[in-house]
Motif scaffolding. Sequence first.
Motif, PDB file in Angstrom:
ATOM      1  N   LEU A   1      41.020  60.756  39.867  1.00  0.00           N
ATOM      2  CA  LEU A   1      42.081  59.751  39.889  1.00  0.00           C
ATOM      3  C   LEU A   1      42.253  59.236  41.306  1.00  0.00           C
ATOM      4  O   LEU A   1      42.251  59.999  42.263  1.00  0.00           O
ATOM      5  CB  LEU A   1      43.398  60.354  39.396  1.00  0.00           C
ATOM      6  N   GLY A   2      42.405  57.935  41.390  1.00  0.00           N
ATOM      7  CA  GLY A   2      42.602  57.352  42.696  1.00  0.00           C
ATOM      8  C   GLY A   2      41.312  57.015  43.411  1.00  0.00           C
ATOM      9  O   GLY A   2      41.339  56.494  44.502  1.00  0.00           O
ATOM     10  N   GLN A   3      40.189  57.298  42.820  1.00  0.00           N
ATOM     11  CA  GLN A   3      38.920  57.010  43.452  1.00  0.00           C
ATOM     12  C   GLN A   3      38.261  55.834  42.759  1.00  0.00           C
ATOM     13  O   GLN A   3      38.481  55.569  41.597  1.00  0.00           O
ATOM     14  CB  GLN A   3      37.993  58.222  43.390  1.00  0.00           C
ATOM     15  N   ASP A   4      37.421  55.148  43.466  1.00  0.00           N
ATOM     16  CA  ASP A   4      36.660  54.041  42.926  1.00  0.00           C
ATOM     17  C   ASP A   4      35.246  54.196  43.449  1.00  0.00           C
ATOM     18  O   ASP A   4      35.052  54.667  44.564  1.00  0.00           O
ATOM     19  CB  ASP A   4      37.269  52.715  43.390  1.00  0.00           C
ATOM     20  N   GLU A   5      34.276  53.813  42.658  1.00  0.00           N
ATOM     21  CA  GLU A   5      32.900  53.978  43.101  1.00  0.00           C
ATOM     22  C   GLU A   5      32.628  53.197  44.379  1.00  0.00           C
ATOM     23  O   GLU A   5      31.704  53.496  45.108  1.00  0.00           O
ATOM     24  CB  GLU A   5      31.928  53.584  42.002  1.00  0.00           C
ATOM     25  N   ASN A   6      33.440  52.201  44.696  1.00  0.00           N
ATOM     26  CA  ASN A   6      33.265  51.411  45.909  1.00  0.00           C
ATOM     27  C   ASN A   6      34.300  51.745  46.969  1.00  0.00           C
ATOM     28  O   ASN A   6      34.539  50.946  47.859  1.00  0.00           O
ATOM     29  CB  ASN A   6      33.341  49.914  45.569  1.00  0.00           C
TER      30      ASN A   6
ATOM     31  N   GLU B   1      44.688  60.806  49.004  1.00  0.00           N
ATOM     32  CA  GLU B   1      45.305  60.621  50.319  1.00  0.00           C
ATOM     33  C   GLU B   1      44.427  59.791  51.252  1.00  0.00           C
ATOM     34  O   GLU B   1      44.939  58.987  52.034  1.00  0.00           O
ATOM     35  CB  GLU B   1      45.612  61.987  50.940  1.00  0.00           C
ATOM     36  N   THR B   2      43.120  59.936  51.156  1.00  0.00           N
ATOM     37  CA  THR B   2      42.233  59.137  52.006  1.00  0.00           C
ATOM     38  C   THR B   2      42.387  57.653  51.716  1.00  0.00           C
ATOM     39  O   THR B   2      42.352  56.832  52.627  1.00  0.00           O
ATOM     40  CB  THR B   2      40.758  59.553  51.826  1.00  0.00           C
ATOM     41  N   ASN B   3      42.566  57.301  50.442  1.00  0.00           N
ATOM     42  CA  ASN B   3      42.791  55.893  50.094  1.00  0.00           C
ATOM     43  C   ASN B   3      44.124  55.407  50.634  1.00  0.00           C
ATOM     44  O   ASN B   3      44.238  54.276  51.101  1.00  0.00           O
ATOM     45  CB  ASN B   3      42.745  55.689  48.576  1.00  0.00           C
ATOM     46  N   VAL B   4      45.150  56.262  50.561  1.00  0.00           N
ATOM     47  CA  VAL B   4      46.492  55.877  51.027  1.00  0.00           C
ATOM     48  C   VAL B   4      46.468  55.592  52.528  1.00  0.00           C
ATOM     49  O   VAL B   4      47.013  54.575  52.984  1.00  0.00           O
ATOM     50  CB  VAL B   4      47.531  56.976  50.697  1.00  0.00           C
ATOM     51  N   LYS B   5      45.832  56.447  53.297  1.00  0.00           N
ATOM     52  CA  LYS B   5      45.763  56.239  54.748  1.00  0.00           C
ATOM     53  C   LYS B   5      45.114  54.898  55.074  1.00  0.00           C
ATOM     54  O   LYS B   5      45.603  54.137  55.907  1.00  0.00           O
ATOM     55  CB  LYS B   5      44.972  57.372  55.408  1.00  0.00           C
ATOM     56  N   LYS B   6      44.002  54.615  54.413  1.00  0.00           N
ATOM     57  CA  LYS B   6      43.293  53.358  54.642  1.00  0.00           C
ATOM     58  C   LYS B   6      44.146  52.169  54.185  1.00  0.00           C
ATOM     59  O   LYS B   6      44.198  51.143  54.846  1.00  0.00           O
ATOM     60  CB  LYS B   6      41.958  53.391  53.878  1.00  0.00           C
TER      61      LYS B   6
ATOM     62  N   GLU C   1      34.332  53.509  49.541  1.00  0.00           N
ATOM     63  CA  GLU C   1      33.878  53.511  50.931  1.00  0.00           C
ATOM     64  C   GLU C   1      33.869  52.108  51.505  1.00  0.00           C
ATOM     65  O   GLU C   1      34.038  51.916  52.696  1.00  0.00           O
ATOM     66  CB  GLU C   1      32.483  54.123  51.029  1.00  0.00           C
ATOM     67  N   ASN C   2      33.636  51.107  50.657  1.00  0.00           N
ATOM     68  CA  ASN C   2      33.531  49.729  51.110  1.00  0.00           C
ATOM     69  C   ASN C   2      34.739  48.889  50.696  1.00  0.00           C
ATOM     70  O   ASN C   2      34.726  47.679  50.877  1.00  0.00           O
ATOM     71  CB  ASN C   2      32.261  49.090  50.549  1.00  0.00           C
ATOM     72  N   SER C   3      35.731  49.525  50.089  1.00  0.00           N
ATOM     73  CA  SER C   3      36.898  48.811  49.586  1.00  0.00           C
ATOM     74  C   SER C   3      38.174  49.520  49.993  1.00  0.00           C
ATOM     75  O   SER C   3      38.149  50.666  50.414  1.00  0.00           O
ATOM     76  CB  SER C   3      36.847  48.738  48.051  1.00  0.00           C
ATOM     77  N   VAL C   4      39.267  48.805  49.828  1.00  0.00           N
ATOM     78  CA  VAL C   4      40.573  49.371  50.129  1.00  0.00           C
ATOM     79  C   VAL C   4      41.517  49.011  48.983  1.00  0.00           C
ATOM     80  O   VAL C   4      41.387  47.943  48.379  1.00  0.00           O
ATOM     81  CB  VAL C   4      41.112  48.838  51.490  1.00  0.00           C
ATOM     82  N   VAL C   5      42.441  49.906  48.679  1.00  0.00           N
ATOM     83  CA  VAL C   5      43.465  49.594  47.680  1.00  0.00           C
ATOM     84  C   VAL C   5      44.516  48.755  48.387  1.00  0.00           C
ATOM     85  O   VAL C   5      45.177  49.221  49.307  1.00  0.00           O
ATOM     86  CB  VAL C   5      44.091  50.868  47.078  1.00  0.00           C
ATOM     87  N   SER C   6      44.658  47.497  47.954  1.00  0.00           N
ATOM     88  CA  SER C   6      45.629  46.608  48.586  1.00  0.00           C
ATOM     89  C   SER C   6      46.963  46.602  47.847  1.00  0.00           C
ATOM     90  O   SER C   6      47.976  46.195  48.400  1.00  0.00           O
ATOM     91  CB  SER C   6      45.083  45.187  48.677  1.00  0.00           C
ATOM     92  N   GLU C   7      46.941  47.040  46.574  1.00  0.00           N
ATOM     93  CA  GLU C   7      48.173  47.152  45.789  1.00  0.00           C
ATOM     94  C   GLU C   7      48.085  48.372  44.886  1.00  0.00           C
ATOM     95  O   GLU C   7      47.084  48.566  44.207  1.00  0.00           O
ATOM     96  CB  GLU C   7      48.404  45.914  44.907  1.00  0.00           C
ATOM     97  N   TYR C   8      49.145  49.167  44.899  1.00  0.00           N
ATOM     98  CA  TYR C   8      49.302  50.301  43.981  1.00  0.00           C
ATOM     99  C   TYR C   8      50.350  49.898  42.953  1.00  0.00           C
ATOM    100  O   TYR C   8      51.439  49.464  43.336  1.00  0.00           O
ATOM    101  CB  TYR C   8      49.797  51.548  44.724  1.00  0.00           C
TER     102      TYR C   8
END
Length: 177
Positions: free
Chosen positions: A54-59, A95-100, A61-68
Amino acid sequence: MAQKHNFTPEKLSTWDTAKLRTLHDNAVRQGASDLVEMCERELVHRKPQKAPRLGQDENSENSVVSEYHFVCAKDRGVIGAGPGKFWSGAWVVAETNVKKSIEYGAYLALHETKAETSYRQGKILDYRRGVRDMVDKQNEGIEFLIEETSHPLEWQGGGSGEKGYKWEPLRRRGSSE
Protein backbone atom coordinates in the motif's frame (compact mmCIF):
# COMPACT_ATOMS: atom_id res chain seq x y z
CA MET A 1 14.38 -47.36 -6.61
CA ALA A 2 11.71 -44.86 -7.57
CA GLN A 3 8.40 -46.14 -8.85
CA LYS A 4 7.30 -45.51 -12.43
CA HIS A 5 4.32 -43.22 -13.02
CA ASN A 6 2.30 -41.79 -15.88
CA PHE A 7 2.11 -38.16 -14.71
CA THR A 8 2.96 -35.29 -17.04
CA PRO A 9 3.20 -31.55 -16.38
CA GLU A 10 0.12 -31.06 -18.58
CA LYS A 11 -1.91 -33.53 -16.52
CA LEU A 12 -0.78 -31.95 -13.23
CA SER A 13 -1.79 -28.50 -14.48
CA THR A 14 -5.44 -29.68 -14.55
CA TRP A 15 -5.47 -30.79 -10.90
CA ASP A 16 -6.66 -28.59 -8.06
CA THR A 17 -3.99 -27.37 -5.66
CA ALA A 18 -5.04 -29.58 -2.71
CA LYS A 19 -4.89 -32.73 -4.81
CA LEU A 20 -1.52 -31.65 -6.24
CA ARG A 21 -0.09 -31.08 -2.75
CA THR A 22 -1.24 -34.55 -1.70
CA LEU A 23 0.42 -36.08 -4.75
CA HIS A 24 3.59 -34.11 -3.96
CA ASP A 25 3.66 -35.40 -0.36
CA ASN A 26 3.10 -38.99 -1.52
CA ALA A 27 5.83 -38.65 -4.15
CA VAL A 28 8.24 -37.44 -1.46
CA ARG A 29 7.44 -40.49 0.71
CA GLN A 30 7.80 -42.82 -2.29
CA GLY A 31 11.08 -41.28 -3.40
CA ALA A 32 9.76 -40.29 -6.84
CA SER A 33 12.06 -37.29 -7.23
CA ASP A 34 11.03 -36.52 -10.83
CA LEU A 35 7.36 -36.38 -9.79
CA VAL A 36 8.25 -34.26 -6.73
CA GLU A 37 10.02 -31.83 -9.06
CA MET A 38 7.04 -31.70 -11.47
CA CYS A 39 4.64 -31.02 -8.59
CA GLU A 40 6.87 -28.30 -7.15
CA ARG A 41 7.19 -26.56 -10.53
CA GLU A 42 3.41 -26.57 -10.92
CA LEU A 43 2.86 -25.31 -7.35
CA VAL A 44 5.35 -22.46 -7.83
CA HIS A 45 3.63 -21.57 -11.08
CA ARG A 46 0.32 -21.24 -9.19
CA LYS A 47 1.57 -18.90 -6.48
CA PRO A 48 -0.27 -15.58 -6.77
CA GLN A 49 1.76 -12.54 -7.74
CA LYS A 50 2.65 -10.39 -4.76
CA ALA A 51 0.52 -7.27 -4.66
CA PRO A 52 2.39 -3.98 -4.35
CA ARG A 53 2.60 -2.58 -0.84
CA LEU A 54 0.00 0.00 0.00
CA GLY A 55 1.23 3.41 -0.87
CA GLN A 56 3.67 2.17 -3.46
CA ASP A 57 3.56 2.57 -7.21
CA GLU A 58 5.67 0.78 -9.76
CA ASN A 59 6.93 4.22 -10.85
CA SER A 60 7.49 5.63 -7.37
CA GLU A 61 11.22 6.13 -8.03
CA ASN A 62 10.41 8.44 -10.95
CA SER A 63 7.14 9.87 -9.60
CA VAL A 64 5.80 11.72 -6.62
CA VAL A 65 2.39 11.64 -4.95
CA SER A 66 1.07 15.16 -5.47
CA GLU A 67 -2.33 14.50 -3.86
CA TYR A 68 -3.42 12.05 -1.16
CA HIS A 69 -7.16 11.31 -1.07
CA PHE A 70 -8.79 9.51 1.86
CA VAL A 71 -12.35 8.44 2.59
CA CYS A 72 -12.78 9.85 6.09
CA ALA A 73 -16.35 10.16 7.31
CA LYS A 74 -17.12 13.06 9.65
CA ASP A 75 -13.54 14.18 10.35
CA ARG A 76 -12.68 10.84 11.99
CA GLY A 77 -9.35 11.24 13.76
CA VAL A 78 -8.93 14.89 12.67
CA ILE A 79 -7.48 17.23 15.32
CA GLY A 80 -7.24 21.01 15.14
CA ALA A 81 -3.68 22.40 15.07
CA GLY A 82 -4.26 26.14 15.36
CA PRO A 83 -5.87 28.65 13.00
CA GLY A 84 -6.24 27.20 9.50
CA LYS A 85 -4.37 23.99 10.30
CA PHE A 86 -5.29 20.43 11.27
CA TRP A 87 -3.80 17.00 11.79
CA SER A 88 -5.40 14.25 9.72
CA GLY A 89 -6.13 10.90 11.29
CA ALA A 90 -3.43 8.25 10.90
CA TRP A 91 -3.21 6.56 7.50
CA VAL A 92 -1.11 3.62 6.37
CA VAL A 93 1.07 5.11 3.65
CA ALA A 94 4.73 4.73 2.67
CA GLU A 95 6.83 7.18 4.66
CA THR A 96 9.35 7.52 1.82
CA ASN A 97 6.56 8.73 -0.46
CA VAL A 98 5.34 11.19 2.19
CA LYS A 99 8.78 12.75 2.62
CA LYS A 100 9.14 13.24 -1.13
CA SER A 101 5.57 14.57 -1.40
CA ILE A 102 6.12 17.26 1.22
CA GLU A 103 9.28 18.39 -0.56
CA TYR A 104 7.26 18.85 -3.75
CA GLY A 105 4.28 20.65 -2.16
CA ALA A 106 1.66 17.88 -2.11
CA TYR A 107 -1.94 18.19 -0.98
CA LEU A 108 -4.27 16.02 1.08
CA ALA A 109 -8.05 15.74 0.68
CA LEU A 110 -10.64 14.11 2.94
CA HIS A 111 -13.84 12.82 1.33
CA GLU A 112 -17.09 11.39 2.71
CA THR A 113 -17.14 9.07 -0.33
CA LYS A 114 -15.05 8.70 -3.49
CA ALA A 115 -17.95 10.09 -5.52
CA GLU A 116 -17.99 13.40 -3.64
CA THR A 117 -15.50 16.26 -3.74
CA SER A 118 -13.41 16.72 -0.62
CA TYR A 119 -14.97 18.40 2.41
CA ARG A 120 -11.58 19.23 3.93
CA GLN A 121 -8.29 19.68 2.11
CA GLY A 122 -5.01 21.54 2.09
CA LYS A 123 -1.27 21.59 1.59
CA ILE A 124 0.79 19.06 3.55
CA LEU A 125 3.22 20.88 5.85
CA ASP A 126 4.60 18.02 7.92
CA TYR A 127 3.86 14.54 9.22
CA ARG A 128 4.30 12.38 12.29
CA ARG A 129 3.82 8.74 13.12
CA GLY A 130 0.67 7.92 15.03
CA VAL A 131 -1.37 4.98 16.24
CA ARG A 132 -4.10 3.91 13.87
CA ASP A 133 -6.99 2.34 15.78
CA MET A 134 -8.80 -0.30 13.78
CA VAL A 135 -11.75 -2.51 14.70
CA ASP A 136 -9.69 -5.57 15.65
CA LYS A 137 -6.12 -4.37 15.51
CA GLN A 138 -3.80 -1.43 15.95
CA ASN A 139 -1.00 -0.44 13.68
CA GLU A 140 1.10 2.60 13.08
CA GLY A 141 0.20 5.14 10.45
CA ILE A 142 1.13 8.60 9.24
CA GLU A 143 -0.71 11.69 10.46
CA PHE A 144 -0.42 14.72 8.19
CA LEU A 145 -0.23 18.36 9.32
CA ILE A 146 -2.32 20.32 6.84
CA GLU A 147 -2.63 24.01 6.01
CA GLU A 148 -6.30 24.13 5.09
CA THR A 149 -7.53 25.51 1.76
CA SER A 150 -11.10 26.25 0.69
CA HIS A 151 -11.03 24.62 -2.77
CA PRO A 152 -12.54 21.10 -2.78
CA LEU A 153 -10.69 18.44 -4.79
CA GLU A 154 -12.09 15.65 -6.94
CA TRP A 155 -11.13 12.10 -5.98
CA GLN A 156 -7.90 10.90 -7.59
CA GLY A 157 -6.44 7.42 -7.87
CA GLY A 158 -7.70 3.99 -8.74
CA GLY A 159 -8.26 0.92 -6.65
CA SER A 160 -10.98 -0.13 -4.31
CA GLY A 161 -9.65 0.95 -0.93
CA GLU A 162 -10.11 3.97 1.31
CA LYS A 163 -7.31 5.94 -0.29
CA GLY A 164 -6.23 7.23 -3.66
CA TYR A 165 -3.06 8.86 -4.92
CA LYS A 166 -2.44 11.31 -7.73
CA TRP A 167 1.01 10.46 -9.10
CA GLU A 168 3.02 12.92 -11.16
CA PRO A 169 6.43 12.57 -12.80
CA LEU A 170 9.29 13.82 -10.66
CA ARG A 171 10.66 17.13 -11.89
CA ARG A 172 13.85 18.75 -10.81
CA ARG A 173 13.38 21.90 -8.78
CA GLY A 174 13.35 24.92 -11.00
CA SER A 175 12.41 22.81 -14.04
CA SER A 176 9.57 24.16 -16.16
CA GLU A 177 8.93 20.87 -17.96
